[in-house]
Scaffold this motif. Structure first.
Motif, PDB file in Angstrom:
ATOM      1  N   ASP A 122      -9.677  13.257   0.489  1.00 19.55           N
ATOM      2  CA  ASP A 122     -10.943  14.405   0.565  1.00 19.55           C
ATOM      3  C   ASP A 122     -11.025  15.450  -0.983  1.00 19.55           C
ATOM      4  N   MET A 123      -9.661  15.480  -0.984  1.00 19.47           N
ATOM      5  CA  MET A 123      -9.102  16.971  -1.748  1.00 19.47           C
ATOM      6  C   MET A 123      -9.413  16.180  -3.324  1.00 19.47           C
ATOM      7  N   LEU A 124      -8.440  15.076  -3.498  1.00 16.39           N
ATOM      8  CA  LEU A 124      -8.782  14.512  -4.883  1.00 16.39           C
ATOM      9  C   LEU A 124     -10.139  13.697  -4.762  1.00 16.39           C
ATOM     10  N   LYS A 125     -11.617  13.087  -4.544  1.00 12.26           N
ATOM     11  CA  LYS A 125     -12.502  12.968  -4.196  1.00 12.26           C
ATOM     12  C   LYS A 125     -13.314  14.347  -5.056  1.00 12.26           C
ATOM     13  N   LYS A 126     -12.895  14.606  -4.372  1.00  9.84           N
ATOM     14  CA  LYS A 126     -14.073  16.265  -5.227  1.00  9.84           C
ATOM     15  C   LYS A 126     -13.644  16.464  -6.072  1.00  9.84           C
ATOM     16  N   ARG A 172      -9.131   4.813   0.598  1.00 12.97           N
ATOM     17  CA  ARG A 172     -10.632   6.225   0.695  1.00 12.97           C
ATOM     18  C   ARG A 172     -10.611   6.647  -0.322  1.00 12.97           C
ATOM     19  N   LEU A 173      -9.417   6.422  -1.405  1.00 13.84           N
ATOM     20  CA  LEU A 173      -9.707   6.530  -2.514  1.00 13.84           C
ATOM     21  C   LEU A 173     -10.365   6.047  -3.686  1.00 13.84           C
ATOM     22  N   SER A 174     -10.242   4.674  -3.172  1.00 16.11           N
ATOM     23  CA  SER A 174     -11.537   3.832  -3.823  1.00 16.11           C
ATOM     24  C   SER A 174     -12.807   3.317  -2.959  1.00 16.11           C
ATOM     25  N   GLU A 175     -12.722   3.925  -2.302  1.00 14.35           N
ATOM     26  CA  GLU A 175     -14.321   3.726  -1.772  1.00 14.35           C
ATOM     27  C   GLU A 175     -15.008   4.381  -3.011  1.00 14.35           C
ATOM     28  N   ASP A 176     -14.566   5.054  -4.087  1.00 13.00           N
ATOM     29  CA  ASP A 176     -15.274   5.731  -5.251  1.00 13.00           C
ATOM     30  C   ASP A 176     -14.737   4.254  -6.341  1.00 13.00           C
ATOM     31  N   PRO A 177     -15.571   3.651  -6.475  1.00 12.19           N
ATOM     32  CA  PRO A 177     -15.541   2.421  -7.787  1.00 12.19           C
ATOM     33  C   PRO A 177     -15.248   3.683  -8.931  1.00 12.19           C
ATOM     34  N   ALA A 178     -15.282   4.511  -9.358  1.00 13.97           N
ATOM     35  CA  ALA A 178     -14.880   5.731 -10.726  1.00 13.97           C
ATOM     36  C   ALA A 178     -13.460   5.343 -10.345  1.00 13.97           C
ATOM     37  N   ILE A 179     -12.550   5.689  -8.947  1.00 20.59           N
ATOM     38  CA  ILE A 179     -10.915   5.927  -8.997  1.00 20.59           C
ATOM     39  C   ILE A 179     -10.829   4.392  -9.229  1.00 20.59           C
ATOM     40  N   SER A 234      -4.070  -1.321 -18.528  1.00 20.54           N
ATOM     41  CA  SER A 234      -3.681   0.025 -19.332  1.00 20.54           C
ATOM     42  C   SER A 234      -3.555   0.379 -18.373  1.00 20.54           C
ATOM     43  N   GLN A 235      -4.448   1.165 -17.693  1.00 18.87           N
ATOM     44  CA  GLN A 235      -4.129   2.324 -17.179  1.00 18.87           C
ATOM     45  C   GLN A 235      -4.534   2.990 -15.603  1.00 18.87           C
ATOM     46  N   TYR A 236      -4.294   3.270 -14.289  1.00 18.59           N
ATOM     47  CA  TYR A 236      -4.941   3.151 -13.360  1.00 18.59           C
ATOM     48  C   TYR A 236      -4.620   4.776 -13.179  1.00 18.59           C
ATOM     49  N   ASP A 237      -6.097   5.237 -12.438  1.00 18.63           N
ATOM     50  CA  ASP A 237      -6.004   6.948 -12.332  1.00 18.63           C
ATOM     51  C   ASP A 237      -4.999   6.883 -11.027  1.00 18.63           C
ATOM     52  N   VAL A 238      -4.774   6.553 -10.037  1.00 18.91           N
ATOM     53  CA  VAL A 238      -4.243   7.293  -9.640  1.00 18.91           C
ATOM     54  C   VAL A 238      -3.072   5.942  -8.571  1.00 18.91           C
ATOM     55  N   ILE A 239      -2.019   6.201  -9.378  1.00 24.08           N
ATOM     56  CA  ILE A 239      -0.356   5.063  -8.304  1.00 24.08           C
ATOM     57  C   ILE A 239      -0.111   6.021  -7.118  1.00 24.08           C
ATOM     58  N   ILE A 240       0.019   5.230  -6.217  1.00 24.08           N
ATOM     59  CA  ILE A 240       0.208   5.712  -4.806  1.00 24.08           C
ATOM     60  C   ILE A 240       1.381   4.756  -4.788  1.00 24.08           C
ATOM     61  N   VAL A 241       2.624   5.600  -4.317  1.00 23.52           N
ATOM     62  CA  VAL A 241       4.254   4.814  -4.264  1.00 23.52           C
ATOM     63  C   VAL A 241       4.170   4.605  -2.653  1.00 23.52           C
ATOM     64  N   GLY A 242       4.113   3.636  -2.637  1.00 27.10           N
ATOM     65  CA  GLY A 242       4.593   3.087  -0.615  1.00 27.10           C
ATOM     66  C   GLY A 242       3.407   2.776  -0.065  1.00 27.10           C
ATOM     67  N   GLY A 243       3.405   1.718   0.164  1.00 26.45           N
ATOM     68  CA  GLY A 243       2.179   1.727   1.216  1.00 26.45           C
ATOM     69  C   GLY A 243       2.011   1.381   2.758  1.00 26.45           C
ATOM     70  N   VAL A 300     -11.991  -4.006   1.857  1.00 26.04           N
ATOM     71  CA  VAL A 300     -11.705  -2.621   0.911  1.00 26.04           C
ATOM     72  C   VAL A 300     -10.887  -3.337  -0.707  1.00 26.04           C
ATOM     73  N   LEU A 301     -10.004  -4.826   0.471  1.00 29.73           N
ATOM     74  CA  LEU A 301      -9.580  -5.875  -0.925  1.00 29.73           C
ATOM     75  C   LEU A 301     -10.442  -6.340  -1.700  1.00 29.73           C
ATOM     76  N   ALA A 302     -11.447  -6.336  -1.472  1.00 29.80           N
ATOM     77  CA  ALA A 302     -12.140  -6.930  -2.486  1.00 29.80           C
ATOM     78  C   ALA A 302     -12.793  -6.247  -4.012  1.00 29.80           C
ATOM     79  N   ARG A 303     -12.996  -4.166  -3.585  1.00 31.78           N
ATOM     80  CA  ARG A 303     -12.700  -4.000  -4.063  1.00 31.78           C
ATOM     81  C   ARG A 303     -12.242  -4.202  -5.259  1.00 31.78           C
ATOM     82  N   LYS A 304     -13.101  -3.782  -6.887  1.00 32.48           N
ATOM     83  CA  LYS A 304     -12.123  -4.493  -7.384  1.00 32.48           C
ATOM     84  C   LYS A 304     -11.343  -2.981  -8.343  1.00 32.48           C
ATOM     85  N   ASN A 305     -12.518  -1.564  -8.121  1.00 31.20           N
ATOM     86  CA  ASN A 305     -10.987  -1.193  -8.956  1.00 31.20           C
ATOM     87  C   ASN A 305      -9.460  -0.189  -7.588  1.00 31.20           C
ATOM     88  N   LEU A 306      -9.516  -1.454  -6.750  1.00 28.28           N
ATOM     89  CA  LEU A 306      -8.210  -1.303  -6.609  1.00 28.28           C
ATOM     90  C   LEU A 306      -6.950  -2.338  -6.321  1.00 28.28           C
TER      91      LEU A 306
END
Ligand code: FAD
Length: 654
Positions: A645-649, A80-87, A61-70, A290-296
């Motif tokens: 860093d900035m976004l996580k904070k 880095r963002l997905s290190e935080d399981p809440a994102i 339904s929704q992500y917190d952050v969508i990144i355009v271009g890998g 990193v790819l095993a993270r549920k939030n990525l």
């Protein structure tokens, strides 16, 4: 054991009694096929699983952050963002995995990737100041982006570059003093006994991006370093230090200062792993853990066609993206609660913004695009590093010419090199990225360019007194057309490139169709001083080529039209003609979504937020306020680390 294997291979090839013609055929067809198969096999074992069914992506339904271009920045930011399981993070990449491609993994083969579907076959507009030619401008369409196809040279620019960014933005977090922490954060520097003068304690040691040395370097490239010091370019043990990047490198022995003898085994510092395979943003940041993270979620073959917005109470906010896998394919949508970050690179980030109605109003209207926000800076300020190549005959016939073999002995050498790289895993010639030694100088250095010979005062476009505006580098083989054309004799090449051009150009839309490549025009050599500085660079390189010990490695009495042994005899006018004829890209376009104050045509502020739109940022080479005095990938990693860093904070604070 290793030697035994190699001599066995050599004997076997000799017993086959191949005639030169047969050897050529074998290498031309069967050899290449075998190489591709071996590489496919090796790489397929490491192929990672990404989401390819795009319908699956839209189901969340929704992500917190969508990144355009890998790409280079995009993978780093997602990881880095997905290190935080809440994102909850969604990364959408237009191309496929780069680590699954042998031509990407094997350093020597990256040139083979350039003409493939994994790279956008972009060409510039005709260049009015470069003989009206259009120039090939390859941009990667792969996870890892250009870090999956680049030359792996790990030099990051000059500290003063970033001080200048900080001053422009009136934001000290971008100054070298503060921003350099993000270079050390991404780095995992591998000290090498051959480089005892490098202060490893000043380098990062626990980041995901492994930085090390290839284990092959040609003799003329070593001689280049000594020739440079002989004409007054100081030796520097490390280009990535706080004191600046001026000088020539590399060298191994601490006895250098005493003996003045260059004796290293390795080339420049590069993005390379312990098996001498490429380190890309994908291989470094999208590891299995990193790819095993549920939030990525990482989806490939997913090209974003536009950003979705919501306007409420006079405020416009980015709320999601539309994407598809092909021109005619189904359009899917995904939504972001907090941020959409565009990391599509210096060519495509402005394209995505303009397709979405954010950009110069008149230009958007000319393509029948509804203007959501008039932002004139989008796509303007395009800057790239222009390069001129010089070609010489290798006097001792010891170049890597056998990588494109034309006779039996060369075929044997290639097979041995393949065995060394693929079977023994000890690197060797296939582990070269071609760029071996480098020097950074200033075009106003009166030791190198005495006033008596160079009386004209040219505008100083460097970022500060410790920063260069010219770079030289060597390759153990001369080539043309981005590596497509090699010479039939043994060659060595010297290259001069302008680090701080005054000329700027633009990226514009060709049409409102996302599958049409944009129009790009870097305006190479439009500014008088750009051509004048490159002329100085070329003159100095021609002098270095005739300075010992390098002079003894080059066959200066070898006369041939397409080699440059007589080039030093040409007049300035003739050299300028040659420069305008030969100038090419070093593949470093930047600044098309420039971080700058809004009143100075900026596109993003110092937190990389797009002016006038909420919840939308850009993070890649397109935000550089000015081009760095060096190579661009490092700053792309660092910018992404900083934004993460900035976004996580900020998410934690809200
Ligand atoms: C041949 C070559 C050699 C180079 N050599 C060096 C070197 O030796 N050292 C160095 O430091 N730098 C080098 N560079 C430059 C450096 O690699 C780039 O400046 C840097 O990688 C750019 O990173 P980026 O994040 O801005 O964009 P990229 O890495 O280009 O990433 C952009 C990504 O976005 C994806 N994308 C684009 N549009 C969309 C869309 N609409 N939807 C979804 N995805 C999209 C692309 O497929 C790509 O993966 C080289 C570049 C090239 C091409």
């Amino acid at each position: 054991m290793a030697l035994h294997n190699l001599s066995f291979l050599y004997d076997l090839l000799r017993r086959l009694k191949l005639t030169p013609r047969r050897a050529q055929l074998l290498l031309g067809s069967g050899g290449l096929a075998a190489l591709v198969l071996v590489l496919r096999y090796v790489c397929s074992k490491k192929a990672k699983k990404y989401v390819t069914n795009l319908a699956e992506v839209g189901r969340v339904s929704q992500y917190d952050v969508i990144i355009v271009g890998g790409g280079t920045s995009g993978c780093a930011l997602a990881s880095r963002l997905s290190e935080d399981p809440a994102i909850k993070v969604l990364l959408l990449e237009a191309g496929q995995s780069g680590t699954a491609l042998a031509f990407s993994r094997t350093p020597v083969l990256y040139g083979k990737l350039l003409p493939t579907r994994h790279v956008l076959q972009l060409r510039t507009q005709p260049q009015p100041y470069a003989k009206g030619r259009t120039k090939f401008w390859p941009r990667a369409k792969l996870l890892g982006g250009c870090s999956s196809t680049n030359a792996q040279m790990a030099q990051y620019g000059s500290p003063e570059d970033f001080d200048q960014w900080a001053a422009l933005m009136n934001d000290d977090s971008w100054s070298w003093k503060n921003f350099s922490q993000y270079f050390t954060k991404f780095e995992c520097y591998q000290p090498h006994p051959g480089y005892p003068l490098v202060d490893a304690s000043a380098r990062g040691s626990s980041g995901p991006v492994r930085i090390g040395y290839f284990n092959s370097v040609s003799e003329p490239s070593k001689a280049f370093i000594k020739a440079c010091t002989n004409i007054g370019i100081p030796f520097t043990p490390d280009f990535n230090v706080s004191t600046g990047t001026l000088g020539v490198s590399r060298i191994s022995k601490s006895s250098f200062a005493a003996s003045n003898v260059v004796d290293n085994d390795s080339s420049q510092v590069t993005y390379v792993d312990e098996r001498r395979q490429r380190v890309s943003s994908e291989s470094a940041y999208l590891t299995e853990d990193v790819l095993a993270r549920k939030n990525l979620t990482v989806a490939v073959n997913a090209q974003v066609t536009r950003i979705l917005f919501k306007t409420q109470n006079g405020e416009t906010r980015a709320v999601g993206v539309q994407f598809a896998s092909s021109r005619e394919g189904t359009r899917y949508r995904a939504y972001a609660r907090k941020e959409v970050v565009i990391c599509a690179g210096a060519v495509q980030s402005p394209q995505v913004l303009m397709l979405s109605g954010v950009g110069p109003a008149a230009h958007l209207k000319s393509h029948d695009i509804t203007v959501l926000h008039d932002l004139p800076g989008v796509g303007s300020n395009l800057v790239d590093h222009p390069v001129v190549d010089l070609h010489f005959k290798d006097k001792h016939d010891r170049s890597l010419k056998y990588l494109a073999p034309r006779n039996f002995p060369d075929a044997c050498k290639l097979f041995i090199a393949m065995a060394q790289y693929f079977v023994l895993g000890t690197g060797g010639p296939l582990a070269t990225n071609f760029g071996e030694s480098a020097a950074f100088v200033r075009s106003d250095d009166t030791v190198l360019f005495p006033k008596s010979e160079y009386p004209e005062t040219l505008p100083d476009t460097t970022s500060g007194p410790q920063s260069p505006d010219l770079e030289f580098f060597t390759t153990p083989l001369a080539y043309k057309e981005h590596g497509k054309v090699l010479f039939d004799v043994h060659t060595f090449s010297l290259h001069a490139y302008l680090l701080r051009p005054s000329s700027t150009g633009y990226v514009q839309l060709k049409s409102s169709n996302p599958w049409d490549l944009p129009v790009v025009n870097p305006n190479y050599l439009k500014a008088h001083e750009d051509a004048a500085k490159l002329l100085r660079g070329v003159r100095l390189l021609l002098k270095i080529a005739r300075t010992e010990p390098l002079a003894s490695y080059l066959a200066h009495d070898f006369k041939r039209e397409d080699l440059d042994h007589g080039m030093h005899l040409k007049s300035d006018e003739e050299l300028l003609e040659m420069i305008r004829e030969r100038v090419e890209t070093v593949y470093h376009p930047v600044s098309t979504c420039r971080m700058a104050p809004a009143e100075q045509n900026g596109v993003v502020d110092s937190q990389l937020r797009v002016y006038g739109i909420k919840g939308l940022r850009v993070c890649d080479a397109s935000v550089f306020p000015w081009i760095v005095s060096g190579h661009t990938a490092g700053a792309c990693y660092a910018v992404a680390e900083k934004l993460a860093d900035m976004l996580k904070k900020s998410f934690h604070a809200s």
